[in-house]
Enzyme design. Structure first.
Site, PDB file in Angstrom:
ATOM      1  N   ASP A   1       0.748  -1.099   0.047  1.00 26.71           N
ATOM      2  CA  ASP A   1       0.178   0.029   0.056  1.00 26.71           C
ATOM      3  C   ASP A   1       1.040   1.131  -0.054  1.00 26.71           C
ATOM      4  O   ASP A   1       0.404   2.306   0.672  1.00 26.71           O
ATOM      5  CB  ASP A   1      -0.927  -0.159   1.214  1.00 26.71           C
ATOM      6  CG  ASP A   1      -2.027  -1.285   1.339  1.00 26.71           C
ATOM      7  OD1 ASP A   1      -2.233  -1.632  -0.052  1.00 26.71           O
ATOM      8  OD2 ASP A   1      -2.245  -1.643   2.302  1.00 26.71           O
TER       9      ASP A   1
ATOM     10  N   LYS B   1       1.769   2.222  -5.274  1.00 26.42           N
ATOM     11  CA  LYS B   1       2.105   1.577  -6.352  1.00 26.42           C
ATOM     12  C   LYS B   1       1.340   1.958  -7.609  1.00 26.42           C
ATOM     13  O   LYS B   1       1.892   2.463  -8.498  1.00 26.42           O
ATOM     14  CB  LYS B   1       2.458   0.134  -6.259  1.00 26.42           C
ATOM     15  CG  LYS B   1       3.453  -0.252  -5.204  1.00 26.42           C
ATOM     16  CD  LYS B   1       3.544  -1.743  -4.967  1.00 26.42           C
ATOM     17  CE  LYS B   1       2.288  -2.382  -4.305  1.00 26.42           C
ATOM     18  NZ  LYS B   1       2.157  -2.055  -2.905  1.00 26.42           N
TER      19      LYS B   1
ATOM     20  N   GLY C   1      -4.445  -4.231  -3.648  1.00 27.76           N
ATOM     21  CA  GLY C   1      -5.654  -3.140  -4.128  1.00 27.76           C
ATOM     22  C   GLY C   1      -4.857  -1.674  -4.401  1.00 27.76           C
ATOM     23  O   GLY C   1      -4.014  -1.260  -3.623  1.00 27.76           O
ATOM     24  N   HIS C   2      -4.725  -1.537  -5.757  1.00 25.86           N
ATOM     25  CA  HIS C   2      -4.089  -0.543  -6.293  1.00 25.86           C
ATOM     26  C   HIS C   2      -4.722   0.768  -6.695  1.00 25.86           C
ATOM     27  O   HIS C   2      -5.752   0.623  -7.633  1.00 25.86           O
ATOM     28  CB  HIS C   2      -3.192  -0.962  -7.451  1.00 25.86           C
ATOM     29  CG  HIS C   2      -1.999  -1.818  -6.911  1.00 25.86           C
ATOM     30  ND1 HIS C   2      -1.208  -2.625  -8.021  1.00 25.86           N
ATOM     31  CD2 HIS C   2      -1.582  -2.542  -5.758  1.00 25.86           C
ATOM     32  CE1 HIS C   2      -0.463  -3.417  -7.199  1.00 25.86           C
ATOM     33  NE2 HIS C   2      -0.755  -3.404  -6.147  1.00 25.86           N
TER      34      HIS C   2
ATOM     35  N   GLN D   1       2.010  -5.893  -3.403  1.00 25.50           N
ATOM     36  CA  GLN D   1       2.553  -6.014  -1.777  1.00 25.50           C
ATOM     37  C   GLN D   1       3.562  -5.181  -1.569  1.00 25.50           C
ATOM     38  O   GLN D   1       3.930  -4.404  -2.366  1.00 25.50           O
ATOM     39  CB  GLN D   1       2.493  -7.571  -1.462  1.00 25.50           C
ATOM     40  CG  GLN D   1       1.390  -8.479  -1.338  1.00 25.50           C
ATOM     41  CD  GLN D   1       0.896  -8.746  -2.620  1.00 25.50           C
ATOM     42  OE1 GLN D   1       1.647  -9.432  -3.255  1.00 25.50           O
ATOM     43  NE2 GLN D   1      -0.447  -8.467  -2.958  1.00 25.50           N
TER      44      GLN D   1
HETATM   45  P1  GDP Z   1      -0.717   0.376  -3.694  1.00 31.73           P
HETATM   46  O1  GDP Z   1      -1.301  -0.895  -2.932  1.00 31.73           O
HETATM   47  O2  GDP Z   1       0.683   0.358  -3.429  1.00 31.73           O
HETATM   48  O3  GDP Z   1      -1.051   0.751  -5.111  1.00 31.73           O
HETATM   49  O4  GDP Z   1      -1.392   1.545  -2.516  1.00 31.73           O
HETATM   50  P2  GDP Z   1      -3.027   1.578  -2.173  1.00 31.73           P
HETATM   51  O5  GDP Z   1      -3.925   2.012  -3.386  1.00 31.73           O
HETATM   52  O6  GDP Z   1      -3.460   0.368  -1.594  1.00 31.73           O
HETATM   53  O7  GDP Z   1      -2.776   2.607  -1.201  1.00 31.73           O
HETATM   54  C1  GDP Z   1      -2.213   3.944  -1.021  1.00 31.73           C
HETATM   55  C2  GDP Z   1      -3.528   4.936  -0.863  1.00 31.73           C
HETATM   56  O8  GDP Z   1      -2.759   6.437  -0.604  1.00 31.73           O
HETATM   57  C3  GDP Z   1      -4.554   5.193  -1.864  1.00 31.73           C
HETATM   58  O9  GDP Z   1      -5.778   5.354  -1.302  1.00 31.73           O
HETATM   59  C4  GDP Z   1      -4.047   6.385  -2.761  1.00 31.73           C
HETATM   60  O10 GDP Z   1      -5.027   6.917  -3.229  1.00 31.73           O
HETATM   61  C5  GDP Z   1      -3.531   7.015  -1.386  1.00 31.73           C
HETATM   62  N1  GDP Z   1      -2.309   8.033  -1.943  1.00 31.73           N
HETATM   63  C6  GDP Z   1      -1.457   7.495  -2.646  1.00 31.73           C
HETATM   64  N2  GDP Z   1      -0.378   8.494  -3.007  1.00 31.73           N
HETATM   65  C7  GDP Z   1      -0.672   9.752  -2.171  1.00 31.73           C
HETATM   66  C8  GDP Z   1      -0.262  10.639  -1.682  1.00 31.73           C
HETATM   67  O11 GDP Z   1       1.011  11.356  -1.859  1.00 31.73           O
HETATM   68  N3  GDP Z   1      -0.762  11.442  -0.601  1.00 31.73           N
HETATM   69  C9  GDP Z   1      -1.937  10.877  -0.151  1.00 31.73           C
HETATM   70  N4  GDP Z   1      -2.558  11.694   0.771  1.00 31.73           N
HETATM   71  N5  GDP Z   1      -2.642   9.798  -0.529  1.00 31.73           N
HETATM   72  C10 GDP Z   1      -1.978   8.988  -1.521  1.00 31.73           C
HETATM   73  P1  IMO Z   2      -0.976  -4.082  -2.140  1.00 28.94           P
HETATM   74  O1  IMO Z   2      -0.337  -4.651  -3.450  1.00 28.94           O
HETATM   75  C1  IMO Z   2      -0.987  -4.494   2.163  1.00 28.94           C
HETATM   76  C2  IMO Z   2      -1.139  -8.561   3.654  1.00 28.94           C
HETATM   77  C3  IMO Z   2      -2.395  -9.198   4.489  1.00 28.94           C
HETATM   78  C4  IMO Z   2      -1.535 -10.264   5.211  1.00 28.94           C
HETATM   79  C5  IMO Z   2      -0.583 -10.779   4.512  1.00 28.94           C
HETATM   80  C6  IMO Z   2      -1.016 -12.071   3.970  1.00 28.94           C
HETATM   81  O2  IMO Z   2      -2.205  -3.508  -2.436  1.00 28.94           O
HETATM   82  O3  IMO Z   2       0.358  -3.346  -1.700  1.00 28.94           O
HETATM   83  P2  IMO Z   2      -2.494 -12.637   1.693  1.00 28.94           P
HETATM   84  O4  IMO Z   2      -3.918 -12.381   1.483  1.00 28.94           O
HETATM   85  O5  IMO Z   2      -1.512 -12.322   0.612  1.00 28.94           O
HETATM   86  O6  IMO Z   2      -2.377 -14.159   2.043  1.00 28.94           O
HETATM   87  O7  IMO Z   2      -1.864 -11.803   3.274  1.00 28.94           O
HETATM   88  O8  IMO Z   2      -0.466  -9.828   3.512  1.00 28.94           O
HETATM   89  N1  IMO Z   2      -1.182  -8.192   2.155  1.00 28.94           N
HETATM   90  C7  IMO Z   2      -1.221  -6.966   1.885  1.00 28.94           C
HETATM   91  N2  IMO Z   2      -0.867  -5.767   2.827  1.00 28.94           N
HETATM   92  N3  IMO Z   2      -1.062  -4.462   0.841  1.00 28.94           N
HETATM   93  C8  IMO Z   2      -1.262  -5.447  -0.088  1.00 28.94           C
HETATM   94  O9  IMO Z   2      -1.262  -5.397  -1.662  1.00 28.94           O
HETATM   95  C9  IMO Z   2      -1.219  -6.794   0.539  1.00 28.94           C
HETATM   96  N4  IMO Z   2      -1.406  -7.995   0.092  1.00 28.94           N
HETATM   97  C10 IMO Z   2      -1.352  -8.941   1.045  1.00 28.94           C
HETATM   98  O10 IMO Z   2      -2.840  -7.969   4.764  1.00 28.94           O
HETATM   99  O11 IMO Z   2      -1.051  -9.410   6.484  1.00 28.94           O
HETATM  100 MG    MG Z   3      -2.882  -1.653  -1.788  1.00 31.70          MG
END
Ligand code: GDP
Ligand code: IMO
Ligand code: MG
Length: 423
Positions: free
Chosen positions: A13, A16, A40-41, A224
């Site tokens: 998270d 990416k 979840g991207h 991840q």
């Molecule tokens: P990913 O899994 O690495 O793609 O990241 P996620 O989408 O799960 O989580 C990143 C969260 O931070 C999302 O809700 C984005 O919309 C938000 N986000 C990304 N970059 C920024 C930033 O620079 N500032 C803030 N406030 N939110 C951001």
């Molecule tokens: P993105 O790509 C954050 C965590 C789960 C759990 C562990 C194992 O959005 O960054 P799994 O379902 O893979 O067997 O869970 O890994 N986890 C993540 N945490 N971002 C993710 O993906 C994750 N995918 C799995 O919360 O701790």
């Molecule tokens: Mg994510």
């Protein structure tokens, strides 16, 4: 042409999805190399938020092809939902979305097994996303899995039945209370398989090899984060794939000597969702503020993310394992308003000061040692140029660059595509 990689350096998270979307205009192909719908991207542009789970984050750019690589595990049911959402947005994915025949399928019973395994672990549960990731990779390495290419073959349903029957026995073995109606789940699954079959399946390693020969530019997208890597993460509280740079080689069929830049992405602080050690976790109002201001709720499960200060010991380790060449710092805006900031530069491990990640990192045996920084008050979210960044943030960045010996090339100051500052 070398293949560039973008991957998370923390526990996922990091942002990416946002940055892959921002960088897609520089590439011909975006290729996901591991993980599945546990990811979840999030992408934000034109006032709308989009969450992708399996589909690469370049999908909103017509110019790029988007490949789901062999290292990915696909749940056809979730994949279909992702496609439906794209259709609602009038995204024409039919030509640009490609799927590796060697990617493995998540069956409904894999999801059930994930739930049964977690229930049986009780308090020691991993905190999995319950998407069936662990059981699917177990079947892959156990040489029992069903791959995308299998569904093009006759009689694959026999193989499916045998595996699903075996899984049912395994679910019984766990002896936990899991209620399910397999027939209903299978109806949904086979409908989704039909949708999947309408897409383009390819021998993706061959496709990428040819693309490289033709001089096409390729960005591999990780899911991840490095600390969730099956080998190098905080085992057993990890996911079941190699999330680190080497995972792009096996997850796409890219030879190691064809890797170009490795973009390592991290938040200006740290979050973690699910169980497992997190030395710099905050249980006070500072952590609560980070979670609230940063809107730290999982994009896949909606669970609130645990928050804490930046952990440089862990970040350094992740940079080493991945061979990071450029850093990208996310969510700098979330730190605005804190009087002082802290960065963990060493651990007190059983009374000794160490600067590496110990084998058995656990909350009770690791205490972070911090370096403090002056905070800044300015709102960063409207800033567009590096020259506008406050001095205190520049000091923070300069310290990290010196410690990590890698330049920070992008600073993200908000969720929107446009809130991205190139240095
Ligand atoms: P990913 O899994 O690495 O793609 O990241 P996620 O989408 O799960 O989580 C990143 C969260 O931070 C999302 O809700 C984005 O919309 C938000 N986000 C990304 N970059 C920024 C930033 O620079 N500032 C803030 N406030 N939110 C951001
Ligand atoms: P993105 O790509 C954050 C965590 C789960 C759990 C562990 C194992 O959005 O960054 P799994 O379902 O893979 O067997 O869970 O890994 N986890 C993540 N945490 N971002 C993710 O993906 C994750 N995918 C799995 O919360 O701790
Ligand atoms: Mg994510």
């Amino acid at each position: 042409m070398a293949v560039d990689l973008l991957l998370g350096l923390q526990w996922g998270d990091e942002g990416k999805g946002k940055i892959v979307d921002v960088l897609t205009s520089n590439y011909n192909i975006i290729a996901r190399f591991q993980g599945g719908p546990n990811a979840g991207h999030t992408l934000v542009f034109n006032g709308r938020k989009h969450v992708l789970h399996t589909i690469p984050s370049g999908i909103f750019h017509e110019s790029a092809s988007n490949l789901v690589g062999n290292g990915v595990v696909i749940d056809p049911v979730i994949f279909k939902k992702e496609l439906d959402k794209l259709e609602e947005q009038n995204v024409d994915y039919r030509k640009s979305l490609l799927i590796s025949r060697k990617a493995h399928l998540i069956l409904p019973t894999h999801r059930l097994l994930d739930a049964a395994s977690e229930a049986a672990k009780g308090k020691a549960k991993i905190g999995s996303t319950l998407k069936g990731i662990g059981p699917t990779y177990m079947d892959k390495t156990g040489r029992n899995g069903i791959r995308v290419g299998d569904i093009e073959l006759e009689n694959w349903k026999n193989k499916y039945r045998a595996l699903a029957n075996k899984h049912e026995g395994m679910i019984d073995f766990y002896n936990v209370d899991i209620q399910y109606d397999l027939e209903e789940l299978e109806t949904e699954f086979f409908e989704a398989i039909d949708t999947l079959k309408s897409l383009t399946f390819i021998d993706s390693e061959e496709y990428l090899h040819q693309a490289q020969k033709e001089g096409k530019t390729i960005l591999a997208e990780g899911a991840q984060g490095s600390l969730l890597d099956i080998d190098f993460g905080t085992y057993p509280f990890v996911t079941s794939s190699n999330t680190t740079a080497a995972g792009a080689c096996t997850g796409l069929g890219i030879p190691p000597n064809k890797i170009g830049d490795v973009f390592g992405i991290f938040k200006a602080y740290t979050t973690r969702v699910g169980s497992g050690p997190f030395p710099t976790e905050l249980f006070d109002e500072v952590g609560e503020t980070m979670g609230r201001v940063g809107n730290e709720f999982g994009a896949t499960t909606g669970r609130s993310r645990r928050c804490g200060w930046l952990d440089l010991v862990a970040l350094k380790y992740a940079c080493q394992v991945n061979g990071v060449t450029e850093l990208i710092m996310m969510k700098a805006d979330v730190l605005s308003g804190f009087k002082s900031l802290k960065v963990c530069t060493a651990y007190n491990y059983k009374g000794e000061t160490i600067t590496h990640l110990p084998f058995n990192i656990e909350a009770h045996n690791v205490t972070p040692i911090y370096t403090a920084f002056k905070g800044w008050a300015a709102d960063l979210t409207t800033m567009e140029d590096a020259s506008q960044l406050p001095k205190e943030l520049n000091d923070y960045i300069a310290f990290l660059e010196k410690e990590l010996e890698i330049p920070i090339k992008i600073v993200s100051v908000g969720p929107d595509r446009k809130q991205t500052i190139f240095k």
